[in-house]
Design a protein around this motif. Structure first.
Motif, PDB file in Angstrom:
ATOM      1  N   LYS A 295       0.804  -1.054  -0.004  1.00  0.00           N
ATOM      2  CA  LYS A 295      -0.127  -0.052   0.025  1.00  0.00           C
ATOM      3  C   LYS A 295       0.901   1.222  -0.059  1.00  0.00           C
ATOM      4  CE  LYS A 295      -3.825  -0.545   0.361  1.00  0.00           C
ATOM      5  NZ  LYS A 295      -4.668  -0.832  -0.834  1.00  0.00           N
TER       6      LYS A 295
ATOM      7  N   ALA B 255      -7.053  -5.164   0.393  1.00  0.00           N
ATOM      8  CA  ALA B 255      -7.689  -5.163  -0.830  1.00  0.00           C
ATOM      9  C   ALA B 255      -8.731  -4.555  -0.873  1.00  0.00           C
ATOM     10  CB  ALA B 255      -7.686  -6.665  -1.224  1.00  0.00           C
TER      11      ALA B 255
ATOM     12  N   LEU C  95      -1.883  -4.269  -5.724  1.00  0.00           N
ATOM     13  CA  LEU C  95      -1.645  -3.614  -4.625  1.00  0.00           C
ATOM     14  C   LEU C  95      -0.436  -2.703  -4.811  1.00  0.00           C
ATOM     15  CD1 LEU C  95      -2.422  -6.527  -1.907  1.00  0.00           C
ATOM     16  CD2 LEU C  95      -3.614  -4.179  -2.315  1.00  0.00           C
TER      17      LEU C  95
END
Length: 310
Positions: free
Chosen positions: A33, A277, A285
């Protein structure tokens, strides 16, 4: 089935590009992330982990370009340790040499081989060879072969003056139990949790207090399956230990409360839900900059002030 153990570890870094290169390149972790520090949106918040970013694999960073270096001391996380297959210790020794990473000679702890090293900001890391994990799924970036890849956290070690008060929190609230002692180390394990299931406390009196800065661990997050499990932990802290937590904070990918444990290390309890997710597919991602809803209206400005990564 719910699991106890480490959810993630969050640390402070310097240059963002250098941090990204080390953890995705040298260590072969996935950037799970790419977002911002919700309290300081001009700063990135990177999450590195395995393919899906499962709890127990996530190391996160706040990178500030000109941050002063931290100082190791009492009341701090001393070392963050990754799991690798036992037969991969030779590979990792060679890789650290080839990449010019300062590291120690292999040593034995609790019967396992450990290599300690530091990242570019001086954060203390290690890999430990664990038998029987070769068949576990592993993320490969194409540089670190899958058979040698990191398989989440093995443990964290805390540097404290006394193990007992912190041990009481680990055992009564966070689902750990004392498992072994070796020299000044006291080991706590979270049942059969394999990934992120160990906390070691190193007892060391007479050290100066830690000073937070580049290379320091900001906090350790422990797992709660959901809001109800987290609320029960908060209740035990309040009723059994007279420790108050913050109010719950929504971090988009988990919901968190924070508190100082008796040794003054900042602990977090983070829910496993909803996971990474929730706002982008697993296949992509970490590729796009993700912002919480309350910051989306400022995206243009935020993108202008964030450091270049390419």
């Amino acid at each position: 089935m719910s699991h106890n153990g480490i959810h993630h570890v969050t640390a402070i870094a310097g240059n963002a590009r250098r941090n990204l290169k080390f953890y995705t390149g040298t260590l072969g972790l996935r950037l799970v992330k790419k977002t911002v520090n919700f309290d300081d949106p001009g700063t990135y918040h990177f999450y590195f982990g395995d393919e899906t970013g499962q709890p127990g694999t996530i190391l996160t960073f706040f990178p500030w370009d000109h941050v002063a270096p931290g100082r190791l001391g009492i009341g701090e996380t001393q070392e963050t340790v990754f799991r690798v297959p036992e037969g991969s210790i030779g590979y990792w020794t060679q890789r650290l040499i080839e990449k010019g990473v300062s590291h120690s000679s292999p040593e034995r702890r609790f019967g396992e081989t450990v290599i300690s090293f530091k990242d570019p900001d001086g954060m203390r890391l290690a890999v430990v060879g664990v038998p029987g994990i070769e068949a576990e799924p592993a993320w490969s970036n194409g540089d670190v072969p899958a058979e040698h890849a990191i398989r989440g956290f093995h443990s964290v070690s805390l540097l404290l003056e006394d193990s007992a008060p912190t041990g009481a929190i680990l055992t009564d609230v966070l689902g750990f139990a004392e498992a072994a002692r070796e020299g000044t180390l006291v080991r706590y394990k979270a049942g059969d949790t394999a990934i992120g299931g160990i906390v070691d406390i190193r007892v060391a009196g007479g050290f100066l207090p830690a000073r937070m800065g580049g290379g320091s661990v900001h906090h350790i997050a422990f797992r709660a399956a959901n809001d109800a499990a987290q609320a029960e932990m908060v209740r035990k802290l309040r009723e059994n230990h007279r420790i108050a937590t913050t109010e719950q904070k929504d971090r988009n990918y988990f919901r968190s409360v924070y508190f100082r444990e008796p040794g003054r290390v900042l602990f977090e309890i983070a829910t496993d839900e909803p996971g990474f997710a929730v706002d982008e597919p697993v296949t992509t991602l970490g590729q796009a900059l993700k912002l919480p809803t309350f910051l989306e209206g400022h995206r243009s400005h935020i993108e202008q002030v964030l450091p270049e990564l390419a």
